[in-house]
Design a protein around this motif. Sequence first.
Motif, short mmCIF file in Angstrom:
data_model
loop_
_atom_site.label_atom_id
_atom_site.label_comp_id
_atom_site.label_asym_id
_atom_site.label_seq_id
_atom_site.Cartn_x
_atom_site.Cartn_y
_atom_site.Cartn_z
N GLY A 208 0.81 -1.21 0.00
CA GLY A 208 0.00 0.00 0.00
C GLY A 208 0.84 1.26 0.00
O GLY A 208 0.58 2.20 -0.76
N SER A 209 1.87 1.29 0.84
CA SER A 209 2.76 2.45 0.86
C SER A 209 3.52 2.59 -0.45
O SER A 209 3.74 3.71 -0.93
N ALA A 210 3.90 1.46 -1.05
CA ALA A 210 4.61 1.52 -2.33
C ALA A 210 3.71 2.10 -3.42
O ALA A 210 4.14 2.93 -4.23
N LEU A 211 2.44 1.68 -3.44
CA LEU A 211 1.51 2.19 -4.45
C LEU A 211 1.31 3.70 -4.30
O LEU A 211 1.38 4.45 -5.29
N LEU A 212 1.07 4.15 -3.08
CA LEU A 212 0.88 5.59 -2.87
C LEU A 212 2.15 6.37 -3.21
O LEU A 212 2.08 7.46 -3.79
N GLY A 213 3.29 5.82 -2.86
CA GLY A 213 4.54 6.50 -3.19
C GLY A 213 4.77 6.59 -4.69
O GLY A 213 5.22 7.63 -5.19
N ILE A 214 4.45 5.53 -5.41
CA ILE A 214 4.61 5.54 -6.87
C ILE A 214 3.69 6.57 -7.51
O ILE A 214 4.08 7.30 -8.43
N VAL A 215 2.44 6.64 -7.03
CA VAL A 215 1.49 7.60 -7.59
C VAL A 215 1.96 9.03 -7.35
O VAL A 215 1.95 9.87 -8.27
N VAL A 216 2.39 9.33 -6.14
CA VAL A 216 2.87 10.68 -5.83
C VAL A 216 4.10 11.02 -6.66
O VAL A 216 4.23 12.13 -7.19
N LEU A 217 5.01 10.07 -6.79
CA LEU A 217 6.22 10.30 -7.58
C LEU A 217 5.88 10.52 -9.06
O LEU A 217 6.45 11.40 -9.71
N ALA A 218 4.94 9.73 -9.59
CA ALA A 218 4.54 9.89 -10.99
C ALA A 218 3.91 11.25 -11.23
O ALA A 218 4.18 11.91 -12.24
N ILE A 219 3.07 11.70 -10.30
CA ILE A 219 2.45 13.02 -10.44
C ILE A 219 3.51 14.12 -10.38
O ILE A 219 3.47 15.08 -11.17
N ALA A 220 4.47 13.98 -9.47
CA ALA A 220 5.52 14.99 -9.35
C ALA A 220 6.37 15.04 -10.62
O ALA A 220 6.71 16.14 -11.11
N LEU A 221 6.71 13.89 -11.17
CA LEU A 221 7.51 13.86 -12.40
C LEU A 221 6.73 14.45 -13.57
O LEU A 221 7.29 15.19 -14.40
N PHE A 222 5.45 14.13 -13.65
CA PHE A 222 4.63 14.68 -14.73
C PHE A 222 4.55 16.20 -14.63
O PHE A 222 4.68 16.91 -15.63
N HIS A 223 4.33 16.70 -13.42
CA HIS A 223 4.23 18.15 -13.25
C HIS A 223 5.57 18.83 -13.55
O HIS A 223 5.60 19.94 -14.10
N TRP A 224 6.65 18.17 -13.20
CA TRP A 224 7.98 18.73 -13.45
C TRP A 224 8.28 18.80 -14.95
O TRP A 224 8.85 19.78 -15.43
N ARG A 225 7.85 17.78 -15.69
CA ARG A 225 8.15 17.74 -17.11
C ARG A 225 7.13 18.52 -17.95
O ARG A 225 7.50 19.19 -18.91
N LYS A 226 5.85 18.44 -17.59
CA LYS A 226 4.80 19.02 -18.44
C LYS A 226 4.26 20.33 -17.89
O LYS A 226 3.87 21.21 -18.67
N GLY A 227 4.20 20.44 -16.56
CA GLY A 227 3.60 21.64 -15.99
C GLY A 227 2.08 21.58 -16.07
O GLY A 227 1.49 20.58 -16.48
N PRO A 228 1.40 22.65 -15.69
CA PRO A 228 -0.06 22.66 -15.74
C PRO A 228 -0.58 22.48 -17.16
O PRO A 228 0.03 22.94 -18.13
#
Length: 378
Positions: free
Chosen positions: A124-144
């Motif tokens: 469960g912690s791994a899944l939540l961590g992966i989701v948060v990391l994926a969102i952070a990477l997407f926002h860093w690369r693409k922005g709003p």
Amino acid sequence: MQRSIRSALLSAFAALALTGAALAERAAPPVDQVPQAIVPVVAEVEEAAPAESNAERAKTQPGNNAPFWRAVRDWSPQSDTTSAVRGIESTVLIQPFVQYPGSRFATAGEAWRQVRNQWIIPYGSALLGIVVLAIALFHWRKGPIGQEANSGHAIERFTYFERAAHWANAFAFCVLAISGIVMAFGKFFLLPLIGGAAFGWLSYALKTGHNIVGPLFAVSLLIVFFTFIRSNWPRREDITWLRRAGGLFGGKEVPSHRFNAGEKVVFWGGVLLLGSIVVGSGLVLDRLIPSVALLRSDMQVAHMIHAVAAVLMMALFAGHIYIGTIGMRGAYRAMRDGEVDEGWAREHHALWYEDICKGKISARRTERPPSRETVVRG
């Protein structure tokens, strides 16, 4: 001749017989030396000592608590010991053996502990961590996502009631998510920072808030479902949106109606399916189902179901929260003020905007005069 041969044979036979008798007599031991029959000796078994107490056993075998656990196993209301367990399971201090998915064959309490500690917590912690990391990477690369729209023409997207229902549900969800994360994973990242005393008080407060806010979440979730169900019915255009992932990784956004296919996945999968599971299992854990006698095994199964569904729900809603706040320009304003710019509607929900232009959908559904000019140009 024959008589002489017969006499010789008889003489030889007699000699052999006498010789054998003499040898047998010489080899035979005296009568007093003949071994007696072997009689098995059975040691006398001492009478079993009375059952030792745990204190007595500790003197001879330190750390061996077998007497204590025998007493727990054999406890009954007629015994001379007391139990803090009350209710229909007052005579069951050690649960029977079961095997839950992911556990060994053990007592029900131990099997539940194995599922929680070996599966729900780490994965469960791994899944939540992966989701948060994926969102952070997407926002860093693409922005709003999207462009700043300021045409001066506003369209009402959400009414007062819709926003009130959404924010009530969002508030309850945030309280439950934060308290649930602290109760499940807090000892790994929060306990070392604030210490045992502060963490204990914080966990107790969050657990109390979790139990209080849970029914509010259930009611608000039901209101949200019936409020937005009409706009979330699947449509043919949703297949195209899903096939192209809404244009998220491409260029132009795929046209959609008031809610796109991604929002409908959150609605049907998160609000209805996972929401129903979380609410149902939560009511069991809160003992809010009347006239139902819940055993410890029922609570253990309900907790495992509740935890798995809650983790999946948080992972799904994390993307929804991101898009609705900093992930898409103008999205937060829609739920805060209830209005969106005409350009925003055209860019992100083109089919909905076309229906408004054609008069199929009203541009404003409330009686309040708009703060900005609510005109849609065809």
